[in-house]
Write a protein that holds these residues in place. Structure first.
Motif, mmCIF file in Angstrom:
data_model
loop_
_atom_site.group_PDB
_atom_site.id
_atom_site.type_symbol
_atom_site.label_atom_id
_atom_site.label_comp_id
_atom_site.label_asym_id
_atom_site.label_seq_id
_atom_site.Cartn_x
_atom_site.Cartn_y
_atom_site.Cartn_z
ATOM 1 N N LYS A 87 2.827 40.795 -48.324
ATOM 2 C CA LYS A 87 1.584 41.172 -49.007
ATOM 3 C C LYS A 87 1.720 41.007 -50.514
ATOM 4 C CE LYS A 87 0.130 44.159 -45.293
ATOM 5 N NZ LYS A 87 0.229 45.492 -44.735
ATOM 6 N N THR A 89 3.812 39.015 -52.074
ATOM 7 C CA THR A 89 3.938 37.579 -52.338
ATOM 8 C C THR A 89 2.570 36.933 -52.404
ATOM 9 O OG1 THR A 89 6.098 37.491 -51.252
ATOM 10 C CG2 THR A 89 4.895 35.403 -51.470
ATOM 11 N N ARG A 90 1.726 37.240 -51.429
ATOM 12 C CA ARG A 90 0.376 36.671 -51.413
ATOM 13 C C ARG A 90 -0.405 37.117 -52.640
ATOM 14 N NH1 ARG A 90 -4.766 37.446 -50.166
ATOM 15 N NH2 ARG A 90 -5.910 35.725 -49.189
ATOM 16 N N GLU A 91 -0.309 38.392 -52.968
ATOM 17 C CA GLU A 91 -1.031 38.927 -54.125
ATOM 18 C C GLU A 91 -0.586 38.238 -55.422
ATOM 19 O OE1 GLU A 91 -1.050 43.114 -56.463
ATOM 20 O OE2 GLU A 91 -1.454 43.233 -54.304
ATOM 21 N N VAL A 94 -2.111 34.702 -55.453
ATOM 22 C CA VAL A 94 -3.556 34.771 -55.698
ATOM 23 C C VAL A 94 -3.817 35.074 -57.183
ATOM 24 C CG1 VAL A 94 -5.639 36.125 -55.212
ATOM 25 C CG2 VAL A 94 -4.198 35.322 -53.322
ATOM 26 N N CYS A 100 -4.832 31.053 -51.152
ATOM 27 C CA CYS A 100 -3.974 31.413 -50.014
ATOM 28 C C CYS A 100 -4.817 31.779 -48.803
ATOM 29 C CB CYS A 100 -3.097 32.611 -50.368
ATOM 30 S SG CYS A 100 -1.973 32.354 -51.737
ATOM 31 N N GLU A 101 -4.329 31.402 -47.635
ATOM 32 C CA GLU A 101 -4.953 31.864 -46.403
ATOM 33 C C GLU A 101 -4.709 33.357 -46.249
ATOM 34 O OE1 GLU A 101 -3.288 29.751 -43.114
ATOM 35 O OE2 GLU A 101 -4.313 27.883 -43.614
ATOM 36 N N GLU A 102 -5.454 33.964 -45.360
ATOM 37 C CA GLU A 102 -5.213 35.368 -45.020
ATOM 38 C C GLU A 102 -3.870 35.478 -44.282
ATOM 39 O OE1 GLU A 102 -7.027 37.974 -46.001
ATOM 40 O OE2 GLU A 102 -8.259 36.513 -47.089
ATOM 41 N N ILE A 103 -3.272 36.640 -44.328
ATOM 42 C CA ILE A 103 -2.017 36.891 -43.619
ATOM 43 C C ILE A 103 -2.291 36.930 -42.125
ATOM 44 C CG2 ILE A 103 -0.198 38.600 -43.225
ATOM 45 C CD1 ILE A 103 -0.499 39.352 -46.218
ATOM 46 N N PHE A 114 1.644 33.484 -44.043
ATOM 47 C CA PHE A 114 0.419 32.862 -44.539
ATOM 48 C C PHE A 114 0.765 31.515 -45.161
ATOM 49 C CE2 PHE A 114 1.925 35.047 -48.300
ATOM 50 C CZ PHE A 114 1.648 34.163 -49.337
ATOM 51 N N CYS A 116 -0.351 28.495 -48.192
ATOM 52 C CA CYS A 116 -1.078 28.010 -49.353
ATOM 53 C C CYS A 116 -0.702 26.529 -49.470
ATOM 54 C CB CYS A 116 -0.724 28.795 -50.616
ATOM 55 S SG CYS A 116 0.965 28.598 -51.193
ATOM 56 N N GLU A 125 4.361 27.547 -46.445
ATOM 57 C CA GLU A 125 4.280 28.782 -45.671
ATOM 58 C C GLU A 125 5.201 29.832 -46.282
ATOM 59 O OE1 GLU A 125 4.967 30.356 -41.071
ATOM 60 O OE2 GLU A 125 5.746 28.401 -41.664
#
Length: 129
Positions: A87, A89-91, A94, A100-103, A114, A116, A125
Protein backbone atom coordinates in the motif's frame (compact mmCIF):
# COMPACT_ATOMS: atom_id res chain seq x y z
CA UNK A 1 21.83 -30.93 -15.63
CA UNK A 2 22.63 -27.24 -16.12
CA UNK A 3 23.20 -25.36 -12.83
CA UNK A 4 21.98 -21.75 -12.86
CA UNK A 5 22.82 -19.66 -9.80
CA UNK A 6 20.54 -16.64 -10.27
CA UNK A 7 19.31 -14.10 -12.78
CA UNK A 8 22.27 -11.87 -13.61
CA UNK A 9 20.42 -8.94 -15.18
CA UNK A 10 17.43 -7.80 -17.20
CA UNK A 11 18.04 -5.72 -20.34
CA UNK A 12 15.56 -3.01 -21.34
CA UNK A 13 15.68 -0.87 -24.49
CA UNK A 14 14.07 2.52 -23.92
CA UNK A 15 12.78 5.15 -26.32
CA UNK A 16 13.75 8.22 -24.25
CA UNK A 17 16.97 7.56 -22.36
CA UNK A 18 16.78 10.52 -19.95
CA UNK A 19 13.14 9.86 -19.07
CA UNK A 20 13.78 6.15 -18.43
CA UNK A 21 17.00 6.86 -16.52
CA UNK A 22 15.06 9.25 -14.25
CA UNK A 23 12.25 6.69 -13.77
CA UNK A 24 14.54 3.82 -12.77
CA UNK A 25 16.91 5.91 -10.61
CA UNK A 26 14.81 8.76 -9.19
CA UNK A 27 11.39 7.05 -8.90
CA UNK A 28 12.33 3.39 -8.31
CA UNK A 29 15.62 4.20 -6.55
CA UNK A 30 17.97 1.86 -8.42
CA UNK A 31 21.64 2.85 -8.09
CA UNK A 32 23.88 3.61 -11.07
CA UNK A 33 26.80 1.20 -11.35
CA UNK A 34 28.15 2.54 -14.64
CA UNK A 35 27.00 4.65 -17.57
CA UNK A 36 28.63 4.35 -20.99
CA UNK A 37 27.97 6.19 -24.25
CA UNK A 38 28.89 4.07 -27.28
CA UNK A 39 29.37 6.62 -30.10
CA UNK A 40 29.69 4.00 -32.84
CA UNK A 41 26.15 2.80 -32.03
CA UNK A 42 24.73 6.16 -30.87
CA UNK A 43 23.72 4.22 -27.78
CA UNK A 44 23.82 4.59 -24.03
CA UNK A 45 24.19 1.61 -21.69
CA UNK A 46 23.29 2.20 -18.05
CA UNK A 47 24.00 -0.54 -15.50
CA UNK A 48 21.73 -0.33 -12.47
CA UNK A 49 21.78 -2.09 -9.10
CA UNK A 50 19.08 -2.98 -6.60
CA UNK A 51 20.28 -3.54 -3.01
CA UNK A 52 23.88 -3.72 -4.26
CA UNK A 53 23.06 -6.53 -6.71
CA UNK A 54 23.34 -6.05 -10.46
CA UNK A 55 19.79 -5.85 -11.78
CA UNK A 56 19.06 -3.93 -14.99
CA UNK A 57 20.86 -2.88 -18.16
CA UNK A 58 19.08 0.13 -19.66
CA UNK A 59 19.88 0.73 -23.34
CA UNK A 60 19.07 3.46 -25.82
CA UNK A 61 19.23 2.87 -29.57
CA UNK A 62 18.00 5.12 -32.36
CA UNK A 63 14.75 4.18 -34.15
CA UNK A 64 13.78 1.06 -32.19
CA UNK A 65 10.38 -0.53 -32.93
CA UNK A 66 7.61 -0.10 -30.38
CA UNK A 67 6.04 -2.93 -28.39
CA UNK A 68 3.02 -4.06 -30.39
CA UNK A 69 0.62 -5.16 -27.67
CA UNK A 70 0.47 -5.28 -23.92
CA UNK A 71 0.98 -7.39 -21.86
CA UNK A 72 0.78 -10.59 -23.87
CA UNK A 73 3.29 -9.67 -26.60
CA UNK A 74 6.17 -12.07 -27.21
CA UNK A 75 9.23 -11.22 -25.19
CA UNK A 76 9.44 -9.84 -21.68
CA UNK A 77 5.95 -9.83 -20.19
CA UNK A 78 6.70 -7.73 -17.14
CA UNK A 79 9.32 -6.89 -14.54
CA UNK A 80 8.40 -7.59 -10.91
CA UNK A 81 9.83 -6.09 -7.72
CA UNK A 82 9.20 -7.52 -4.25
CA UNK A 83 8.23 -4.95 -1.60
CA UNK A 84 7.40 -5.14 2.10
CA UNK A 85 4.54 -2.62 2.14
CA UNK A 86 2.38 -2.81 -0.99
CA UNK A 87 0.00 0.00 0.00
CA UNK A 88 2.80 2.43 0.85
CA UNK A 89 4.64 1.54 -2.37
CA UNK A 90 1.56 2.27 -4.46
CA UNK A 91 0.93 5.52 -2.59
CA UNK A 92 4.53 6.69 -3.12
CA UNK A 93 4.29 5.98 -6.87
CA UNK A 94 0.91 7.70 -7.22
CA UNK A 95 2.38 10.73 -5.42
CA UNK A 96 5.09 10.77 -8.13
CA UNK A 97 2.31 10.94 -10.79
CA UNK A 98 2.77 7.31 -11.80
CA UNK A 99 -0.51 5.77 -12.97
CA UNK A 100 -0.99 2.56 -10.94
CA UNK A 101 -3.61 -0.14 -11.10
CA UNK A 102 -5.59 -0.92 -7.98
CA UNK A 103 -4.09 -3.49 -5.60
CA UNK A 104 -5.19 -7.04 -6.36
CA UNK A 105 -4.82 -10.43 -4.62
CA UNK A 106 -2.90 -13.28 -6.26
CA UNK A 107 -5.39 -16.20 -6.23
CA UNK A 108 -2.61 -18.76 -5.78
CA UNK A 109 -0.48 -17.13 -3.07
CA UNK A 110 -3.03 -14.73 -1.54
CA UNK A 111 -0.34 -12.01 -1.75
CA UNK A 112 -1.17 -8.45 -2.81
CA UNK A 113 0.23 -6.91 -6.00
CA UNK A 114 -0.35 -4.16 -8.54
CA UNK A 115 1.01 -2.96 -11.87
CA UNK A 116 2.20 0.34 -13.25
CA UNK A 117 4.29 1.08 -16.35
CA UNK A 118 7.72 2.48 -17.06
CA UNK A 119 8.11 5.38 -19.51
CA UNK A 120 7.97 2.95 -22.47
CA UNK A 121 4.82 1.23 -21.21
CA UNK A 122 6.74 -1.84 -19.97
CA UNK A 123 4.56 -3.39 -17.28
CA UNK A 124 6.13 -3.17 -13.82
CA UNK A 125 4.67 -5.30 -11.04
CA UNK A 126 5.08 -4.69 -7.32
CA UNK A 127 4.48 -7.83 -5.25
CA UNK A 128 4.25 -8.03 -1.46
CA UNK A 129 6.83 -10.17 0.32
Amino acid sequence: MLKINKIHHIAIICSDYKRSKDFYTEILGLKIIREVYRAERDSYKLDLALNDGYAIELFSFPDTPQRLTRPEAQGLRHLAFEVDDIKNTRELLVNQNIDCEEIRIDETTQKQFFFCSDPDNLPIEFYES
